[in-house]
Design a protein around this motif. Sequence first.
Motif, mmCIF file in Angstrom:
data_model
loop_
_atom_site.group_PDB
_atom_site.id
_atom_site.type_symbol
_atom_site.label_atom_id
_atom_site.label_comp_id
_atom_site.label_asym_id
_atom_site.label_seq_id
_atom_site.Cartn_x
_atom_site.Cartn_y
_atom_site.Cartn_z
ATOM 1 N N TYR A 123 0.837 -1.204 0.000
ATOM 2 C CA TYR A 123 0.000 0.000 0.000
ATOM 3 C C TYR A 123 0.871 1.253 0.000
ATOM 4 C CZ TYR A 123 -2.976 3.679 1.995
ATOM 5 O OH TYR A 123 -3.631 4.865 2.233
ATOM 6 N N GLU A 125 3.888 1.529 -1.157
ATOM 7 C CA GLU A 125 4.493 1.628 -2.482
ATOM 8 C C GLU A 125 3.504 2.260 -3.467
ATOM 9 O OE1 GLU A 125 7.741 -0.336 -4.259
ATOM 10 O OE2 GLU A 125 7.945 1.268 -2.778
ATOM 11 N N TYR A 126 2.266 1.794 -3.424
ATOM 12 C CA TYR A 126 1.251 2.329 -4.336
ATOM 13 C C TYR A 126 1.038 3.823 -4.090
ATOM 14 C CZ TYR A 126 -3.283 3.414 -6.339
ATOM 15 O OH TYR A 126 -4.297 4.011 -7.036
ATOM 16 N N MET A 127 0.917 4.217 -2.842
ATOM 17 C CA MET A 127 0.652 5.614 -2.526
ATOM 18 C C MET A 127 1.847 6.498 -2.896
ATOM 19 S SD MET A 127 -2.431 5.767 -1.478
ATOM 20 C CE MET A 127 -2.536 7.367 -0.674
ATOM 21 N N GLU A 129 3.973 5.952 -5.260
ATOM 22 C CA GLU A 129 4.094 6.027 -6.718
ATOM 23 C C GLU A 129 2.920 6.749 -7.370
ATOM 24 O OE1 GLU A 129 4.492 1.974 -7.851
ATOM 25 O OE2 GLU A 129 6.526 1.770 -7.021
ATOM 26 N N ASN A 130 1.883 7.008 -6.590
ATOM 27 C CA ASN A 130 0.694 7.695 -7.113
ATOM 28 C C ASN A 130 0.333 8.872 -6.203
ATOM 29 O OD1 ASN A 130 -0.481 5.759 -9.396
ATOM 30 N ND2 ASN A 130 0.282 4.489 -7.720
ATOM 31 N N PRO A 131 1.196 9.872 -6.141
ATOM 32 C CA PRO A 131 0.931 11.014 -5.252
ATOM 33 C C PRO A 131 -0.361 11.721 -5.644
ATOM 34 C CG PRO A 131 2.708 11.505 -6.805
ATOM 35 C CD PRO A 131 2.433 10.051 -6.924
ATOM 36 N N GLN A 133 -3.273 10.623 -4.707
ATOM 37 C CA GLN A 133 -4.370 9.671 -4.517
ATOM 38 C C GLN A 133 -4.911 9.789 -3.089
ATOM 39 O OE1 GLN A 133 -5.852 7.125 -6.501
ATOM 40 N NE2 GLN A 133 -4.911 8.198 -8.230
ATOM 41 N N TRP A 140 -8.130 0.528 -0.520
ATOM 42 C CA TRP A 140 -7.099 -0.092 -1.360
ATOM 43 C C TRP A 140 -7.201 -1.607 -1.326
ATOM 44 C CZ3 TRP A 140 -2.978 -3.293 -0.038
ATOM 45 C CH2 TRP A 140 -1.995 -3.478 -1.012
ATOM 46 N N HIS A 145 -5.298 -2.964 -7.257
ATOM 47 C CA HIS A 145 -3.857 -2.834 -7.008
ATOM 48 C C HIS A 145 -3.382 -3.690 -5.826
ATOM 49 C CE1 HIS A 145 -3.731 0.396 -9.930
ATOM 50 N NE2 HIS A 145 -4.752 0.961 -9.319
ATOM 51 N N LYS A 213 6.024 9.580 2.641
ATOM 52 C CA LYS A 213 5.765 8.470 1.709
ATOM 53 C C LYS A 213 5.974 7.121 2.385
ATOM 54 C CE LYS A 213 6.813 11.144 -2.433
ATOM 55 N NZ LYS A 213 7.602 11.254 -3.681
#
Length: 234
Positions: A123, A125-127, A129-131, A133, A140, A145, A213
């Motif tokens: 989670y 990592e996803y956040m 890489e997708n600032p 969101q 999630w 994802h 992050k």
Amino acid sequence: MFNELGTEFDEVKAEVRELRRERSDLQEWEQEAERLEAQLDYAKKLLIVNGICDDFRLDEEGRFREKPPRSSREVATMVRKYLHDRVELHSEALRGDKVMDRNSASASWAQTAWQGFKALYAYGEYMAENPGQNVDFFTWCSGPHNRSGWTRDKTARGESGATMDKRGKTRIFPVSVKLSRNEEMEMVQHLKIQRKGEGDIPRVYFVYSPRTKKVHVGFYGPHELVPNTKSRKR
């Protein structure tokens, strides 16, 4: 006599030079061992975060075997070693580990908690890489994802109003000064390592910070330390 002393002196100097060479060789070997250990740890991390296998150790026959954690303290060690770039487990987050680990289900809890921490890593990592969101962990978990296997029924988005009114102070946990100037923060999202049970069942409270992050974990411990309105008084 002087000749003998001179010979002995030369021999001593030769031994000193040899010792210095050996020490230099030893330092080089130690540096090489540290480099190889760092590479091995990185390889382990890649296997772990990509869901290929858990931690592994050399067995008695010198072969690598998977060895999942069997206690809450082992989980904490592995999180700090392999997941630290996306999951920050505060140095005071692990509490009541003896309470959790004396239960007969402790090994199962440890493995489930490890799966939960790996889901938090994914989670994070996803956040990262997708600032921008605005997706909490609960949401999630139900999305495309999430390939961690962690489901939202083992996750709580928050606490009830009654719990926060009556037990809200128990949801304030230590965090890094990078996250909060006073080094503490309220956390209500949590992992349910076991959904129902007695006061020793584990809970993991966390918050994601877009600034760092990272997922910051302020509590990993037994439910009895974070009681709700249904908890029995001890």
